[in-house]
Design a protein around this motif. Structure first.
Motif, PDB file in Angstrom:
ATOM      1  N   ILE A   1       0.833  -1.203   0.000  1.00 16.12           N
ATOM      2  CA  ILE A   1       0.000   0.000   0.000  1.00 16.12           C
ATOM      3  C   ILE A   1       0.869   1.256   0.000  1.00 16.12           C
ATOM      4  CG2 ILE A   1      -1.666   1.315   1.363  1.00 16.12           C
ATOM      5  CD1 ILE A   1      -2.847  -1.445   2.196  1.00 16.12           C
ATOM      6  N   LEU A   2       1.941   1.257   0.771  1.00 19.70           N
ATOM      7  CA  LEU A   2       2.847   2.407   0.789  1.00 19.70           C
ATOM      8  C   LEU A   2       3.494   2.638  -0.572  1.00 19.70           C
ATOM      9  CD1 LEU A   2       4.652   2.166   4.242  1.00 19.70           C
ATOM     10  CD2 LEU A   2       3.175   3.998   3.422  1.00 19.70           C
ATOM     11  N   ALA A   3       3.909   1.567  -1.233  1.00 14.55           N
ATOM     12  CA  ALA A   3       4.520   1.697  -2.554  1.00 14.55           C
ATOM     13  C   ALA A   3       3.533   2.306  -3.548  1.00 14.55           C
ATOM     14  CB  ALA A   3       5.004   0.335  -3.045  1.00 14.55           C
TER      15      ALA A   3
ATOM     16  N   LYS B   1      -4.019  19.317 -16.091  1.00 10.86           N
ATOM     17  CA  LYS B   1      -5.403  19.022 -16.484  1.00 10.86           C
ATOM     18  C   LYS B   1      -5.487  17.927 -17.547  1.00 10.86           C
ATOM     19  CE  LYS B   1      -7.020  23.492 -15.079  1.00 10.86           C
ATOM     20  NZ  LYS B   1      -7.717  24.717 -15.390  1.00 10.86           N
ATOM     21  N   TYR B   2      -4.686  16.892 -17.353  1.00 12.06           N
ATOM     22  CA  TYR B   2      -4.724  15.708 -18.212  1.00 12.06           C
ATOM     23  C   TYR B   2      -5.716  14.724 -17.611  1.00 12.06           C
ATOM     24  CZ  TYR B   2      -0.414  17.266 -20.552  1.00 12.06           C
ATOM     25  OH  TYR B   2       0.516  17.953 -21.269  1.00 12.06           O
ATOM     26  N   TRP B   3      -6.992  15.013 -17.757  1.00 11.27           N
ATOM     27  CA  TRP B   3      -8.030  14.242 -17.082  1.00 11.27           C
ATOM     28  C   TRP B   3      -8.095  12.807 -17.578  1.00 11.27           C
ATOM     29  CZ3 TRP B   3      -8.219  17.157 -13.284  1.00 11.27           C
ATOM     30  CH2 TRP B   3      -8.370  18.528 -13.373  1.00 11.27           C
ATOM     31  N   ARG B   4      -7.990  12.598 -18.889  1.00 13.20           N
ATOM     32  CA  ARG B   4      -8.053  11.225 -19.417  1.00 13.20           C
ATOM     33  C   ARG B   4      -6.885  10.390 -18.915  1.00 13.20           C
ATOM     34  NH1 ARG B   4      -9.101  13.227 -25.364  1.00 13.20           N
ATOM     35  NH2 ARG B   4     -11.189  14.014 -25.074  1.00 13.20           N
ATOM     36  N   GLU B   5      -5.694  10.974 -18.959  1.00 11.80           N
ATOM     37  CA  GLU B   5      -4.512  10.256 -18.481  1.00 11.80           C
ATOM     38  C   GLU B   5      -4.620   9.955 -16.996  1.00 11.80           C
ATOM     39  OE1 GLU B   5      -4.507  12.895 -20.390  1.00 11.80           O
ATOM     40  OE2 GLU B   5      -3.411  12.368 -22.211  1.00 11.80           O
ATOM     41  N   LEU B   6      -5.164  10.902 -16.248  1.00  8.03           N
ATOM     42  CA  LEU B   6      -5.344  10.700 -14.810  1.00  8.03           C
ATOM     43  C   LEU B   6      -6.351   9.589 -14.541  1.00  8.03           C
ATOM     44  CD1 LEU B   6      -4.489  11.799 -12.036  1.00  8.03           C
ATOM     45  CD2 LEU B   6      -6.421  13.377 -12.163  1.00  8.03           C
ATOM     46  N   ALA B   7      -7.417   9.544 -15.337  1.00  8.08           N
ATOM     47  CA  ALA B   7      -8.411   8.478 -15.184  1.00  8.08           C
ATOM     48  C   ALA B   7      -7.813   7.120 -15.518  1.00  8.08           C
ATOM     49  CB  ALA B   7      -9.623   8.757 -16.065  1.00  8.08           C
ATOM     50  N   VAL B   8      -7.060   7.049 -16.608  1.00  6.10           N
ATOM     51  CA  VAL B   8      -6.428   5.777 -16.991  1.00  6.10           C
ATOM     52  C   VAL B   8      -5.422   5.358 -15.935  1.00  6.10           C
ATOM     53  CG1 VAL B   8      -4.903   4.683 -18.683  1.00  6.10           C
ATOM     54  CG2 VAL B   8      -6.826   6.079 -19.453  1.00  6.10           C
ATOM     55  N   MET B   9      -4.635   6.306 -15.441  1.00 10.29           N
ATOM     56  CA  MET B   9      -3.673   5.979 -14.387  1.00 10.29           C
ATOM     57  C   MET B   9      -4.395   5.457 -13.153  1.00 10.29           C
ATOM     58  SD  MET B   9      -1.081   8.370 -12.253  1.00 10.29           S
ATOM     59  CE  MET B   9      -1.626   8.127 -10.575  1.00 10.29           C
ATOM     60  N   GLY B  10      -5.511   6.075 -12.801  1.00  8.56           N
ATOM     61  CA  GLY B  10      -6.271   5.622 -11.636  1.00  8.56           C
ATOM     62  C   GLY B  10      -6.808   4.215 -11.811  1.00  8.56           C
ATOM     63  N   ILE B  11      -7.287   3.907 -13.001  1.00 16.38           N
ATOM     64  CA  ILE B  11      -7.815   2.565 -13.270  1.00 16.38           C
ATOM     65  C   ILE B  11      -6.693   1.532 -13.217  1.00 16.38           C
ATOM     66  CG2 ILE B  11      -8.831   1.110 -15.057  1.00 16.38           C
ATOM     67  CD1 ILE B  11     -10.471   3.626 -15.878  1.00 16.38           C
ATOM     68  N   VAL B  12      -5.595   1.818 -13.924  1.00 17.45           N
ATOM     69  CA  VAL B  12      -4.466   0.873 -13.935  1.00 17.45           C
ATOM     70  C   VAL B  12      -3.879   0.735 -12.536  1.00 17.45           C
ATOM     71  CG1 VAL B  12      -2.142   0.496 -14.849  1.00 17.45           C
ATOM     72  CG2 VAL B  12      -3.966   1.253 -16.366  1.00 17.45           C
ATOM     73  N   TRP B  13      -3.767   1.844 -11.830  1.00 20.70           N
ATOM     74  CA  TRP B  13      -3.238   1.838 -10.478  1.00 20.70           C
ATOM     75  C   TRP B  13      -4.118   0.991  -9.563  1.00 20.70           C
ATOM     76  CZ3 TRP B  13      -4.923   3.590  -5.695  1.00 20.70           C
ATOM     77  CH2 TRP B  13      -3.955   3.780  -4.720  1.00 20.70           C
ATOM     78  N   SER B  14      -5.435   1.157  -9.678  1.00 15.92           N
ATOM     79  CA  SER B  14      -6.369   0.391  -8.849  1.00 15.92           C
ATOM     80  C   SER B  14      -6.302  -1.100  -9.153  1.00 15.92           C
ATOM     81  CB  SER B  14      -7.794   0.894  -9.058  1.00 15.92           C
ATOM     82  OG  SER B  14      -7.898   2.230  -8.672  1.00 15.92           O
ATOM     83  N   LEU B  15      -6.248  -1.442 -10.443  1.00 12.21           N
ATOM     84  CA  LEU B  15      -6.131  -2.855 -10.813  1.00 12.21           C
ATOM     85  C   LEU B  15      -4.821  -3.454 -10.315  1.00 12.21           C
ATOM     86  CD1 LEU B  15      -7.540  -2.757 -14.455  1.00 12.21           C
ATOM     87  CD2 LEU B  15      -8.616  -3.782 -12.437  1.00 12.21           C
TER      88      LEU B  15
ATOM     89  N   LEU C   1      -3.047  -2.438  -7.734  1.00 12.89           N
ATOM     90  CA  LEU C   1      -3.121  -2.554  -6.271  1.00 12.89           C
ATOM     91  C   LEU C   1      -3.951  -3.773  -5.880  1.00 12.89           C
ATOM     92  CD1 LEU C   1      -2.547  -1.458  -3.447  1.00 12.89           C
ATOM     93  CD2 LEU C   1      -4.570  -0.002  -3.694  1.00 12.89           C
ATOM     94  N   ALA C   2      -5.107  -3.933  -6.526  1.00 13.65           N
ATOM     95  CA  ALA C   2      -5.960  -5.083  -6.200  1.00 13.65           C
ATOM     96  C   ALA C   2      -5.251  -6.397  -6.494  1.00 13.65           C
ATOM     97  CB  ALA C   2      -7.262  -4.993  -6.997  1.00 13.65           C
ATOM     98  N   LEU C   3      -4.578  -6.487  -7.627  1.00 10.11           N
ATOM     99  CA  LEU C   3      -3.850  -7.707  -7.971  1.00 10.11           C
ATOM    100  C   LEU C   3      -2.711  -7.962  -6.987  1.00 10.11           C
ATOM    101  CD1 LEU C   3      -3.402 -10.056  -9.926  1.00 10.11           C
ATOM    102  CD2 LEU C   3      -1.993  -8.527 -11.295  1.00 10.11           C
ATOM    103  N   SER C   4      -1.977  -6.923  -6.644  1.00 12.91           N
ATOM    104  CA  SER C   4      -0.868  -7.079  -5.690  1.00 12.91           C
ATOM    105  C   SER C   4      -1.354  -7.537  -4.323  1.00 12.91           C
ATOM    106  CB  SER C   4      -0.111  -5.758  -5.545  1.00 12.91           C
ATOM    107  OG  SER C   4       0.461  -5.384  -6.764  1.00 12.91           O
ATOM    108  N   LEU C   5      -2.450  -6.948  -3.866  1.00 12.17           N
ATOM    109  CA  LEU C   5      -2.992  -7.359  -2.567  1.00 12.17           C
ATOM    110  C   LEU C   5      -3.524  -8.788  -2.615  1.00 12.17           C
ATOM    111  CD1 LEU C   5      -4.810  -4.087  -1.461  1.00 12.17           C
ATOM    112  CD2 LEU C   5      -2.652  -5.015  -0.590  1.00 12.17           C
TER     113      LEU C   5
END
Length: 75
Positions: free
Chosen positions: A6-8, A24-38, A40-44
């Motif tokens: 979680i810290l990483a 204001k790169y909203w699309r990139e931020l959304a994609v990063m959030g989705i990939v980041w969430s996936l 994190l979930a996979l790592s956990l």
């Protein structure tokens, strides 16, 4: 182990997200959030020894019809 994961991920988000937000790169931020969430979930899930589905089965299901179509087209 879970706290380190979680810290990483928090460090990654802290380093990458503010720049995308400021520019204001909203699309990139959304994609990063989705990939980041996936990620994190996979790592956990892996850290907790939970069953994780194989991506090979998904790829075979997606590309199987394409392969069959190309085989019929070429061969």
């Amino acid at each position: 182990m879970l706290i380190l994961i979680i810290l990483a991920f928090l460090v990654i988000a802290y380093l990458d997200a503010p720049e995308l937000w400021q520019k204001k790169y909203w699309r990139e931020l959304a994609v990063m959030g989705i990939v980041w969430s996936l990620g994190l979930a996979l790592s956990l899930a892996l850290a907790l020894n939970l069953p994780v589905p194989s991506p090979a089965k998904l790829l075979a299901r997606v590309f199987g019809p394409v392969t069959e179509w190309l085989t019929r087209l070429i061969g």
